[in-house]
Design a protein around this motif. Sequence first.
Motif, PDB file in Angstrom:
ATOM      1  N   ALA A 176       0.856  -1.183   0.000  1.00  0.00           N
ATOM      2  CA  ALA A 176       0.000   0.000   0.000  1.00  0.00           C
ATOM      3  C   ALA A 176       0.892   1.233   0.000  1.00  0.00           C
ATOM      4  CB  ALA A 176      -0.905   0.005   1.232  1.00  0.00           C
ATOM      5  N   ALA A 177       0.319   2.372  -0.356  1.00  0.00           N
ATOM      6  CA  ALA A 177       1.043   3.646  -0.336  1.00  0.00           C
ATOM      7  C   ALA A 177       0.170   4.675   0.376  1.00  0.00           C
ATOM      8  CB  ALA A 177       1.385   4.101  -1.750  1.00  0.00           C
ATOM      9  N   ALA A 178       0.502   4.939   1.632  1.00  0.00           N
ATOM     10  CA  ALA A 178      -0.349   5.795   2.453  1.00  0.00           C
ATOM     11  C   ALA A 178      -0.412   7.231   1.943  1.00  0.00           C
ATOM     12  CB  ALA A 178       0.150   5.782   3.903  1.00  0.00           C
ATOM     13  N   TRP A 179       0.614   7.663   1.191  1.00  0.00           N
ATOM     14  CA  TRP A 179       0.589   9.044   0.682  1.00  0.00           C
ATOM     15  C   TRP A 179      -0.551   9.289  -0.305  1.00  0.00           C
ATOM     16  CZ3 TRP A 179       1.090   8.510  -4.469  1.00  0.00           C
ATOM     17  CH2 TRP A 179       1.917   7.504  -4.974  1.00  0.00           C
ATOM     18  N   LYS A 180      -1.166   8.229  -0.786  1.00  0.00           N
ATOM     19  CA  LYS A 180      -2.310   8.396  -1.687  1.00  0.00           C
ATOM     20  C   LYS A 180      -3.520   8.990  -0.969  1.00  0.00           C
ATOM     21  CE  LYS A 180      -1.144   4.568  -4.837  1.00  0.00           C
ATOM     22  NZ  LYS A 180      -1.088   5.326  -6.111  1.00  0.00           N
ATOM     23  N   THR A 181      -3.598   8.762   0.337  1.00  0.00           N
ATOM     24  CA  THR A 181      -4.764   9.216   1.100  1.00  0.00           C
ATOM     25  C   THR A 181      -4.410  10.124   2.272  1.00  0.00           C
ATOM     26  OG1 THR A 181      -4.667   7.179   2.411  1.00  0.00           O
ATOM     27  CG2 THR A 181      -6.115   7.180   0.489  1.00  0.00           C
ATOM     28  N   LYS A 182      -3.135  10.311   2.567  1.00  0.00           N
ATOM     29  CA  LYS A 182      -2.710  11.140   3.697  1.00  0.00           C
ATOM     30  C   LYS A 182      -1.847  12.298   3.189  1.00  0.00           C
ATOM     31  CE  LYS A 182      -4.398   7.873   6.392  1.00  0.00           C
ATOM     32  NZ  LYS A 182      -3.755   7.131   7.466  1.00  0.00           N
ATOM     33  N   PRO A 183      -2.069  13.521   3.698  1.00  0.00           N
ATOM     34  CA  PRO A 183      -1.206  14.636   3.298  1.00  0.00           C
ATOM     35  C   PRO A 183       0.249  14.337   3.668  1.00  0.00           C
ATOM     36  CG  PRO A 183      -2.576  15.229   5.182  1.00  0.00           C
ATOM     37  CD  PRO A 183      -3.084  13.919   4.687  1.00  0.00           C
ATOM     38  N   SER A 184       1.159  14.707   2.774  1.00  0.00           N
ATOM     39  CA  SER A 184       2.553  14.303   2.949  1.00  0.00           C
ATOM     40  C   SER A 184       3.514  15.439   2.615  1.00  0.00           C
ATOM     41  CB  SER A 184       2.871  13.094   2.054  1.00  0.00           C
ATOM     42  OG  SER A 184       2.003  12.009   2.344  1.00  0.00           O
ATOM     43  N   TRP A 185       4.636  15.419   3.310  1.00  0.00           N
ATOM     44  CA  TRP A 185       5.711  16.383   3.114  1.00  0.00           C
ATOM     45  C   TRP A 185       7.007  15.616   2.860  1.00  0.00           C
ATOM     46  CZ3 TRP A 185       1.407  17.192   5.708  1.00  0.00           C
ATOM     47  CH2 TRP A 185       0.805  18.454   5.702  1.00  0.00           C
ATOM     48  N   GLY A 186       7.879  16.169   2.019  1.00  0.00           N
ATOM     49  CA  GLY A 186       9.131  15.491   1.707  1.00  0.00           C
ATOM     50  C   GLY A 186      10.313  16.440   1.731  1.00  0.00           C
ATOM     51  N   LEU A 187      11.403  16.022   2.359  1.00  0.00           N
ATOM     52  CA  LEU A 187      12.640  16.799   2.392  1.00  0.00           C
ATOM     53  C   LEU A 187      13.681  16.113   1.517  1.00  0.00           C
ATOM     54  CD1 LEU A 187      14.362  18.404   5.473  1.00  0.00           C
ATOM     55  CD2 LEU A 187      15.685  17.013   3.865  1.00  0.00           C
ATOM     56  N   VAL A 188      14.210  16.833   0.545  1.00  0.00           N
ATOM     57  CA  VAL A 188      15.293  16.343  -0.306  1.00  0.00           C
ATOM     58  C   VAL A 188      16.620  16.831   0.266  1.00  0.00           C
ATOM     59  CG1 VAL A 188      16.324  16.367  -2.607  1.00  0.00           C
ATOM     60  CG2 VAL A 188      13.829  16.379  -2.368  1.00  0.00           C
ATOM     61  N   ALA A 189      17.506  15.918   0.583  1.00  0.00           N
ATOM     62  CA  ALA A 189      18.865  16.276   1.008  1.00  0.00           C
ATOM     63  C   ALA A 189      19.712  16.397  -0.259  1.00  0.00           C
ATOM     64  CB  ALA A 189      19.433  15.216   1.942  1.00  0.00           C
ATOM     65  N   THR A 190      19.964  17.630  -0.681  1.00  0.00           N
ATOM     66  CA  THR A 190      20.526  17.845  -2.018  1.00  0.00           C
ATOM     67  C   THR A 190      21.995  17.445  -2.140  1.00  0.00           C
ATOM     68  OG1 THR A 190      21.036  20.166  -1.508  1.00  0.00           O
ATOM     69  CG2 THR A 190      18.882  19.690  -2.514  1.00  0.00           C
ATOM     70  N   ALA A 191      22.694  17.264  -1.006  1.00  0.00           N
ATOM     71  CA  ALA A 191      24.088  16.807  -1.049  1.00  0.00           C
ATOM     72  C   ALA A 191      24.204  15.353  -0.595  1.00  0.00           C
ATOM     73  CB  ALA A 191      24.970  17.715  -0.186  1.00  0.00           C
ATOM     74  N   ASP A 192      23.109  14.620  -0.699  1.00  0.00           N
ATOM     75  CA  ASP A 192      23.046  13.228  -0.249  1.00  0.00           C
ATOM     76  C   ASP A 192      23.915  12.334  -1.120  1.00  0.00           C
ATOM     77  OD1 ASP A 192      22.252  10.795   0.852  1.00  0.00           O
ATOM     78  OD2 ASP A 192      20.149  11.413   1.007  1.00  0.00           O
ATOM     79  N   ARG A 193      24.790  11.551  -0.486  1.00  0.00           N
ATOM     80  CA  ARG A 193      25.622  10.581  -1.205  1.00  0.00           C
ATOM     81  C   ARG A 193      25.197   9.149  -0.883  1.00  0.00           C
ATOM     82  NH1 ARG A 193      31.755  11.961  -0.059  1.00  0.00           N
ATOM     83  NH2 ARG A 193      31.993  10.260  -1.574  1.00  0.00           N
ATOM     84  N   THR A 194      24.150   9.008  -0.065  1.00  0.00           N
ATOM     85  CA  THR A 194      23.634   7.684   0.295  1.00  0.00           C
ATOM     86  C   THR A 194      22.471   7.298  -0.600  1.00  0.00           C
ATOM     87  OG1 THR A 194      24.348   7.922   2.597  1.00  0.00           O
ATOM     88  CG2 THR A 194      22.609   6.325   2.151  1.00  0.00           C
ATOM     89  N   ILE A 195      21.491   8.183  -0.731  1.00  0.00           N
ATOM     90  CA  ILE A 195      20.407   8.020  -1.693  1.00  0.00           C
ATOM     91  C   ILE A 195      20.552   9.137  -2.723  1.00  0.00           C
ATOM     92  CG2 ILE A 195      17.913   8.021  -2.070  1.00  0.00           C
ATOM     93  CD1 ILE A 195      17.504   7.078   0.757  1.00  0.00           C
TER      94      ILE A 195
END
Length: 241
Positions: A176-195
């Motif tokens: 399932a993907a809960a973001w389809k029914t729940k308001p969601s916020w996302g933070l992008v780590a722009t200097a990320d070397r892991t993801i």
Amino acid sequence: MSRLDSPTVVLVHGAFADASSFARVIPELIARGLNVVAPAVPNRSLLGDSAYIASIVRQLPGPVILVGHSYGGAVITVAGMEDNVKALVFLAGYALEEGESLGELQGRFPDSDLASVLVYTPFPIEGSTEAGTDVSVQIDKFPAVFAADVDPGLASVLAVSQRPLAAQAFAEKAPAAAWKTKPSWGLVATADRTINPDVERYGYERAGMTTVDVHSSHLVMLAHPERVADLIVDAVRATAH
């Protein structure tokens, strides 16, 4: 907002880390009058870990804001289906689509630096004659790849106290993907070397999330705790009734 009236913020850590990765964010949230729970994720399988976090959420009174870092983002994608979850916050995390695995989402984009510094170690599985595989990060590479803007002394401690992720978790598909029914916020780590930051951004934009960029390593909660706390508070305020 008094603590009695506030929702509970559940902080879900990711792979190669534990709940102490939120050590600088927790005081910020408590100071703002929020209830906080930071459980230990087993890091054994996406389905099992999601079920474990969901069981904790179900037992909490009142509304919950579910926050997931890294692999924890995949966990809250599934566990966020619980009725009392009012919002999701992804921190440098995986926002999976229903029926999608970590490996499939990551495979859409070039590998990050993490791919070349992983260590694979067998571990016994109770009741089975076959061994499982733990995935961790080379200790000497951990600070640069995972925590480049975290205090070097702390990064060295984190490197030797990793909580590995079982390889099985990379292949399991989100039911399932809960973001389809729940308001969601996302933070992008722009200097990320892991993801790869493009993996983070792609998942967030696909979900229609409110997205913010922070110039940070993967461990954004330790490097920029105020920014993380601000985003969580935004989610709390936006979903308050």
